[in-house]
Design an enzyme around this catalytic site. Structure first.
Site, short mmCIF file in Angstrom:
data_model
loop_
_atom_site.label_atom_id
_atom_site.label_comp_id
_atom_site.label_asym_id
_atom_site.label_seq_id
_atom_site.Cartn_x
_atom_site.Cartn_y
_atom_site.Cartn_z
N GLU A 1 2.15 -0.25 10.11
CA GLU A 1 0.67 -0.36 10.09
C GLU A 1 -0.02 0.79 10.83
OE1 GLU A 1 -1.29 -1.65 7.90
OE2 GLU A 1 -0.64 -3.70 8.29
N GLN B 1 19.10 -1.51 29.80
CA GLN B 1 19.65 -0.86 31.00
C GLN B 1 20.00 -1.89 32.08
OE1 GLN B 1 20.21 2.28 30.66
NE2 GLN B 1 21.09 2.64 32.68
N ILE B 2 19.12 -2.86 32.27
CA ILE B 2 19.35 -3.90 33.28
C ILE B 2 20.60 -4.72 32.91
CG2 ILE B 2 18.41 -6.11 34.16
CD1 ILE B 2 15.64 -4.70 34.14
N GLU C 1 1.21 8.22 16.21
CA GLU C 1 0.46 9.48 16.01
C GLU C 1 -0.89 9.18 15.35
OE1 GLU C 1 3.63 9.03 15.23
OE2 GLU C 1 4.71 10.50 16.45
N PRO D 1 6.65 5.74 -1.85
CA PRO D 1 7.79 6.50 -1.31
C PRO D 1 7.38 7.84 -0.68
CG PRO D 1 8.34 5.59 -3.44
CD PRO D 1 6.90 5.28 -3.22
N THR E 1 1.35 4.73 12.42
CA THR E 1 2.24 5.19 13.50
C THR E 1 1.45 5.47 14.78
OG1 THR E 1 1.90 7.47 12.82
CG2 THR E 1 3.78 6.32 11.82
N LEU F 1 0.84 -1.19 0.00
CA LEU F 1 0.00 0.00 0.00
C LEU F 1 0.88 1.25 0.00
CD1 LEU F 1 -2.92 1.11 0.25
CD2 LEU F 1 -2.64 1.02 2.72
C1 FAD Z 1 9.98 -2.42 8.41
C2 FAD Z 1 8.76 -1.83 7.75
C3 FAD Z 1 7.87 -2.66 7.10
C4 FAD Z 1 6.77 -2.13 6.44
N1 FAD Z 1 5.94 -2.96 5.73
C5 FAD Z 1 4.97 -2.44 4.95
C6 FAD Z 1 4.20 -3.28 4.09
O1 FAD Z 1 4.38 -4.49 4.04
N2 FAD Z 1 3.27 -2.70 3.30
C7 FAD Z 1 3.03 -1.37 3.32
O2 FAD Z 1 2.16 -0.92 2.59
N3 FAD Z 1 3.73 -0.55 4.14
C8 FAD Z 1 4.70 -1.05 4.95
N4 FAD Z 1 5.44 -0.23 5.77
C9 FAD Z 1 5.19 1.20 5.73
C10 FAD Z 1 4.53 1.73 7.01
O3 FAD Z 1 3.19 1.35 7.04
C11 FAD Z 1 4.73 3.24 7.00
O4 FAD Z 1 6.12 3.49 7.18
C12 FAD Z 1 3.94 3.93 8.08
O5 FAD Z 1 2.56 3.82 7.82
C13 FAD Z 1 4.31 5.42 8.15
O6 FAD Z 1 4.29 6.00 6.90
P1 FAD Z 1 5.55 6.87 6.39
O7 FAD Z 1 6.77 6.10 6.66
O8 FAD Z 1 5.30 7.29 4.99
O9 FAD Z 1 5.56 8.13 7.32
P2 FAD Z 1 4.73 9.49 7.10
O10 FAD Z 1 3.33 9.17 6.81
O11 FAD Z 1 5.47 10.34 6.14
O12 FAD Z 1 4.84 10.12 8.55
C14 FAD Z 1 6.01 10.75 9.03
C15 FAD Z 1 5.73 11.25 10.45
O13 FAD Z 1 4.65 12.19 10.41
C16 FAD Z 1 3.59 11.76 11.25
N5 FAD Z 1 2.31 12.10 10.62
C17 FAD Z 1 1.91 11.88 9.33
N6 FAD Z 1 0.67 12.32 9.16
C18 FAD Z 1 0.26 12.82 10.34
C19 FAD Z 1 -0.95 13.42 10.80
N7 FAD Z 1 -1.99 13.57 10.01
N8 FAD Z 1 -1.01 13.80 12.09
C20 FAD Z 1 0.04 13.64 12.94
N9 FAD Z 1 1.21 13.08 12.56
C21 FAD Z 1 1.31 12.68 11.28
C22 FAD Z 1 3.76 10.23 11.36
O14 FAD Z 1 3.15 9.74 12.53
C23 FAD Z 1 5.28 10.12 11.40
O15 FAD Z 1 5.75 10.39 12.69
C24 FAD Z 1 6.53 -0.74 6.47
C25 FAD Z 1 7.41 0.10 7.18
C26 FAD Z 1 8.51 -0.43 7.79
C27 FAD Z 1 9.46 0.49 8.50
#
Ligand code: FAD
Length: 385
Positions: A366, A339-340, A370, A128, A368, A125
């Protein structure tokens, strides 16, 4: 209120934990150090029916309540978070999309082989430029006329199992002019389809034994029967599967937190300082006590959410609460487990060093922390708060 697991669930946990201790735990350190997915783990999990836990017998599954599945997910994450991320959260949940929304033929073709462990799935889903903001997707699926299939163009990011998946549940825009929740559709894209390629596994902080990559689609043509469910329903499907995915992430963090607790108890009783085990110092024993409190509360929240799903009760907000709490608790538990362990906790090869890195993903994947807080706040304050 009944807080007891059934005898069957207790027996299931005991047996599944014994399996994990024998087959999964011994490989966990190497899986992380070599950043290499364990096909051996995949094979063993297939053999004991792990992939069939939530699915009907008709497709080779052994359909158990979601609460029972949650227990298995927690145990697998306790044994090896990377293996749970790849085999549970990614592969199993791509099967869930097909189970909930796929045609009979798709279930026979993909779900059956996923359940047997012959095929590995992925769920794509994020892109970049967007992860939290599902409405900002750019990947397009163009229909070239009746019976001529869809042509896909775009890039998917952070795809768990991207480099090893046999098929991917992939979301793309089919109608840019439609309302935001009707623009997107879901597709099944198979490895080897011309125009579809996976990038190399990305170097990660934690969950290193679960390969993550970009996926690129360049004029990638797929037949119409690779559409999952109906056109324009992608947003609804993604929301439903991600809801279960969030429960899976709560189980991930619960397993990590439990492992931190166990390592901390063991080390605090073994390690001597000032002529006695460090467990005798209140500064250490209270950290262990707090860890137990966090893990126990996280378990209650996570099991409650699973229990609600089994009863058909709307659980979306409760799942967010479980995911938010257990993930932040796991990060706290991991930091304090290090830490422990003092200086040893900072060394490669010590389990808590790995758990410290693995824990952080729970707050990001899945949705964050936030985004979970936004979901909970919206349920209390209304849409326009
Ligand atoms: C190891 C790993 C495996 C993953 N596997 C998958 C997968 O299999 N399939 C898939 O589709 N995705 C996958 N992801 C992606 C993951 O779901 C996203 O990284 C996550 O949803 C956050 O999106 P982003 O990285 O684009 O951060 P962004 O959406 O760019 O967010 C950046 C920061 O801004 C904050 N933020 C963004 N919008 C808001 C808002 N409206 N209000 C407050 N804060 C906000 C976020 O909380 C975060 O702190 C994976 C990620 C990782 C690291």
């Amino acid at each position: 209120m009944d807080f007891e697991l059934t005898e069957e669930q207790k027996e299931f946990r005991k047996n599944f934990r014994a399996f994990c201790e024998k087959e999964i735990v011994p490989r966990a350190s190497r899986v992380d150090a070599e950043a290499a997915f364990s096909f051996e783990n995949q094979r063993c999990l297939g053999e004991i029916g792990f992939f069939g836990l939530p699915f009907p017998e008709k497709y080779g599954g052994i359909q158990k309540p979601i609460l029972t599945c949650t227990i298995a997910w927690e145990e697998l994450a306790r044994a090896c978070p990377s293996t749970f991320l790849s085999c549970g959260l990614s592969s199993l949940f791509s099967g869930m999309a097909i189970h909930l929304f796929g045609s009979e033929e798709q279930k026979q073709t993909y779900l059956r082989k996923l359940i047997s462990g012959e095929k590995i799935g992925a769920f794509a889903l994020s892109e970049p430029h967007c992860g939290s903001d599902m409405a900002a997707l750019k990947t397009e699926a163009r229909k070239e006329g009746e019976g001529r299939g869809y042509i896909l163009n775009g890039t998917k990011a952070f795809v768990t199992n991207g480099p090893i998946a046999d098929f991917v549940i992939l979301f793309a825009i089919t109608n840019p002019a439609a309302a935001p929740d009707r623009r997107m559709s879901a597709f099944i894209v198979e490895k080897g389809t011309p125009g579809f390629s996976a990038g190399p596994a990305m170097e990660k902080l934690g969950a290193r034994g679960s390969p993550t990559s970009q996926l690129t689609l360049k004029e990638c043509t797929i037949a119409e029967d690779h559409l999952l469910g109906a056109e324009g329903e992608g947003s609804r499907y993604a929301t439903k599967v991600k809801e279960l995915g969030r429960l899976g992430y709560a189980a991930y963090s619960l397993g990590v937190g439990q492992a931190c607790l166990e390592e901390s108890i063991r080390y605090a009783q073994e390690r001597q300082a000032f002529g006695r085990p460090i467990a005798h110092f209140q500064e250490i024993s209270f950290k262990v006590a707090d860890m137990q409190m966090f893990v126990d509360t996280g378990r209650l929240l996570t099991y409650r959410a699973g229990w609600m799903i089994d009863r058909g009760v709307e659980a979306s907000v409760d799942i967010s609460i479980a995911k938010l709490f257990t993930s932040e608790a796991a990060t706290w538990c991991a930091a304090n487990a290090v830490q422990i362990h003092g200086g040893y906790g900072f060394l490669k090869g010590y389990k808590v060093e790995r758990l410290y890195r693995d824990a952080k993903l729970g707050e990001i994947g899945e949705g964050t922390s936030e985004m979970q807080r936004r979901t909970i706040a919206r349920s209390l304050l209304g849409e326009g708060f």
